[in-house]
Design a protein around this motif. Sequence first.
Motif, PDB file in Angstrom:
ATOM      1  N   SER A  84       0.493  43.209 -23.220  1.00 53.61           N
ATOM      2  CA  SER A  84       1.855  43.484 -22.776  1.00 53.61           C
ATOM      3  C   SER A  84       2.047  43.100 -21.315  1.00 53.61           C
ATOM      4  O   SER A  84       3.074  42.542 -20.933  1.00 53.61           O
ATOM      5  N   ALA A  85       1.038  43.396 -20.481  1.00 53.33           N
ATOM      6  CA  ALA A  85       1.121  43.056 -19.064  1.00 53.33           C
ATOM      7  C   ALA A  85       1.175  41.543 -18.867  1.00 53.33           C
ATOM      8  O   ALA A  85       1.943  41.025 -18.052  1.00 53.33           O
ATOM      9  N   GLU A  86       0.346  40.800 -19.627  1.00 52.25           N
ATOM     10  CA  GLU A  86       0.328  39.347 -19.497  1.00 52.25           C
ATOM     11  C   GLU A  86       1.668  38.745 -19.922  1.00 52.25           C
ATOM     12  O   GLU A  86       2.208  37.842 -19.276  1.00 52.25           O
ATOM     13  N   LEU A  87       2.228  39.250 -21.011  1.00 54.95           N
ATOM     14  CA  LEU A  87       3.500  38.723 -21.496  1.00 54.95           C
ATOM     15  C   LEU A  87       4.640  39.057 -20.541  1.00 54.95           C
ATOM     16  O   LEU A  87       5.560  38.266 -20.354  1.00 54.95           O
TER      17      LEU A  87
ATOM     18  N   ILE B 202       6.620  23.457 -22.471  1.00 57.82           N
ATOM     19  CA  ILE B 202       5.664  24.558 -22.330  1.00 57.82           C
ATOM     20  C   ILE B 202       4.825  24.650 -23.598  1.00 57.82           C
ATOM     21  O   ILE B 202       5.357  24.738 -24.705  1.00 57.82           O
ATOM     22  N   ARG B 203       3.514  24.623 -23.413  1.00 58.66           N
ATOM     23  CA  ARG B 203       2.571  24.595 -24.536  1.00 58.66           C
ATOM     24  C   ARG B 203       2.104  26.004 -24.875  1.00 58.66           C
ATOM     25  O   ARG B 203       1.756  26.789 -23.999  1.00 58.66           O
ATOM     26  N   PHE B 204       2.062  26.299 -26.175  1.00 54.72           N
ATOM     27  CA  PHE B 204       1.563  27.581 -26.659  1.00 54.72           C
ATOM     28  C   PHE B 204       0.301  27.360 -27.477  1.00 54.72           C
ATOM     29  O   PHE B 204       0.319  26.642 -28.473  1.00 54.72           O
ATOM     30  N   SER B 205      -0.793  27.975 -27.037  1.00 58.63           N
ATOM     31  CA  SER B 205      -2.063  27.915 -27.755  1.00 58.63           C
ATOM     32  C   SER B 205      -2.579  29.338 -27.911  1.00 58.63           C
ATOM     33  O   SER B 205      -2.962  29.976 -26.929  1.00 58.63           O
ATOM     34  N   THR B 206      -2.601  29.835 -29.123  1.00 57.04           N
ATOM     35  CA  THR B 206      -3.069  31.205 -29.358  1.00 57.04           C
ATOM     36  C   THR B 206      -4.526  31.368 -28.962  1.00 57.04           C
ATOM     37  O   THR B 206      -4.918  32.392 -28.396  1.00 57.04           O
ATOM     38  N   ASP B 207      -5.347  30.358 -29.222  1.00 57.05           N
ATOM     39  CA  ASP B 207      -6.771  30.431 -28.865  1.00 57.05           C
ATOM     40  C   ASP B 207      -6.949  30.626 -27.361  1.00 57.05           C
ATOM     41  O   ASP B 207      -7.783  31.423 -26.919  1.00 57.05           O
ATOM     42  N   GLU B 208      -6.183  29.900 -26.555  1.00 57.93           N
ATOM     43  CA  GLU B 208      -6.318  30.025 -25.108  1.00 57.93           C
ATOM     44  C   GLU B 208      -5.858  31.397 -24.628  1.00 57.93           C
ATOM     45  O   GLU B 208      -6.434  31.963 -23.698  1.00 57.93           O
TER      46      GLU B 208
ATOM     47  N   LYS C  20      -1.100  40.419 -33.709  1.00 56.81           N
ATOM     48  CA  LYS C  20      -0.103  41.017 -32.816  1.00 56.81           C
ATOM     49  C   LYS C  20       0.267  40.046 -31.702  1.00 56.81           C
ATOM     50  O   LYS C  20       1.432  39.931 -31.328  1.00 56.81           O
ATOM     51  N   LEU C  21      -0.751  39.357 -31.175  1.00 59.73           N
ATOM     52  CA  LEU C  21      -0.486  38.376 -30.132  1.00 59.73           C
ATOM     53  C   LEU C  21       0.418  37.268 -30.660  1.00 59.73           C
ATOM     54  O   LEU C  21       1.356  36.841 -29.980  1.00 59.73           O
ATOM     55  N   GLN C  22       0.155  36.804 -31.879  1.00 59.43           N
ATOM     56  CA  GLN C  22       0.952  35.726 -32.452  1.00 59.43           C
ATOM     57  C   GLN C  22       2.417  36.118 -32.589  1.00 59.43           C
ATOM     58  O   GLN C  22       3.319  35.318 -32.315  1.00 59.43           O
ATOM     59  N   VAL C  23       2.662  37.360 -32.968  1.00 65.27           N
ATOM     60  CA  VAL C  23       4.035  37.839 -33.093  1.00 65.27           C
ATOM     61  C   VAL C  23       4.749  37.789 -31.751  1.00 65.27           C
ATOM     62  O   VAL C  23       5.893  37.332 -31.633  1.00 65.27           O
ATOM     63  N   ARG C  24       4.056  38.244 -30.690  1.00 60.19           N
ATOM     64  CA  ARG C  24       4.675  38.262 -29.362  1.00 60.19           C
ATOM     65  C   ARG C  24       4.901  36.854 -28.828  1.00 60.19           C
ATOM     66  O   ARG C  24       5.930  36.567 -28.201  1.00 60.19           O
ATOM     67  N   LEU C  25       3.941  35.962 -29.061  1.00 57.18           N
ATOM     68  CA  LEU C  25       4.108  34.573 -28.603  1.00 57.18           C
ATOM     69  C   LEU C  25       5.257  33.895 -29.341  1.00 57.18           C
ATOM     70  O   LEU C  25       6.000  33.095 -28.747  1.00 57.18           O
ATOM     71  N   ASN C  26       5.417  34.209 -30.622  1.00 52.68           N
ATOM     72  CA  ASN C  26       6.540  33.650 -31.375  1.00 52.68           C
ATOM     73  C   ASN C  26       7.872  34.081 -30.766  1.00 52.68           C
ATOM     74  O   ASN C  26       8.822  33.298 -30.683  1.00 52.68           O
ATOM     75  N   GLU C  27       7.946  35.322 -30.321  1.00 52.97           N
ATOM     76  CA  GLU C  27       9.165  35.804 -29.678  1.00 52.97           C
ATOM     77  C   GLU C  27       9.438  35.029 -28.389  1.00 52.97           C
ATOM     78  O   GLU C  27      10.587  34.678 -28.088  1.00 52.97           O
TER      79      GLU C  27
END
Length: 235
Positions: free
Chosen positions: A18-21, A107-113, A129-136
């Motif tokens: 949450s802090a990173e996002l 802007i590039r999105f990489s879940t692994d990174e 959970k991370l994937q859901v937030r990145l999708n948002e």
Amino acid sequence: MGIIEGPDAALLKENHLSAELTRLRTGLRAARERRVTQPGSSARTAILRGAKVALHSPGSSRSDLDIYIYGFQKNMIQRPVLMLFCGLPGSGKTTFARERERETGAIRFSTDEWMADLGIDFFDEMRDKLQVRLNELWKELLEHGQSVILEDGTWKREERDALRRVAKRLNAITEVHYFDVPFAELWRRLELRNANPTYGTVPITKELLEESLRRLQRPDMGELSLFDRCVVHSW
């Protein structure tokens, strides 16, 4: 950060996420406020979680890259681009995505990174959970006119259809890249990568690669034609 363990692991990881996002959202708001819109203005650069967004002057000279409608300088007059990939591990998605990121300002999105940044095991349940937030986040960026690159390979037809519908709803151009690489070549590359892993790369066994191949739904020309742009990378 090392791998988080212990009874409070899930709570600690979710708080960290949450802090990173939140930091990313703050950076995006600041970048939008600094957007260059006047001819002759000097280029600016914003660093957003390692994604370099070059804000070039609209009066700068045109190049072949202007064919790609990316970057803040285009947002006021043209549609953003949603670039998605279909390809197995080792097919070259990350290398190509980083090149597009540098050249276009998307802007590039990489879940692994992101998993690596958060110090979480690549196969931890927190990934969903991370994937859901990145999708948002990427949808929010697209809605504000910022082009994005989704580096994660979309193996299923239904995933690609869903992404295309989102792009249409947000009035974005769709661009799909299909990486068609033979299994033997994929495994040759992955053996080399496993022996000398770089930051944010997932170790892939031959068994995992075989399972991934079974799950892959290859796009045919009929599906590819549904996108505004399509590129097949053959080996």
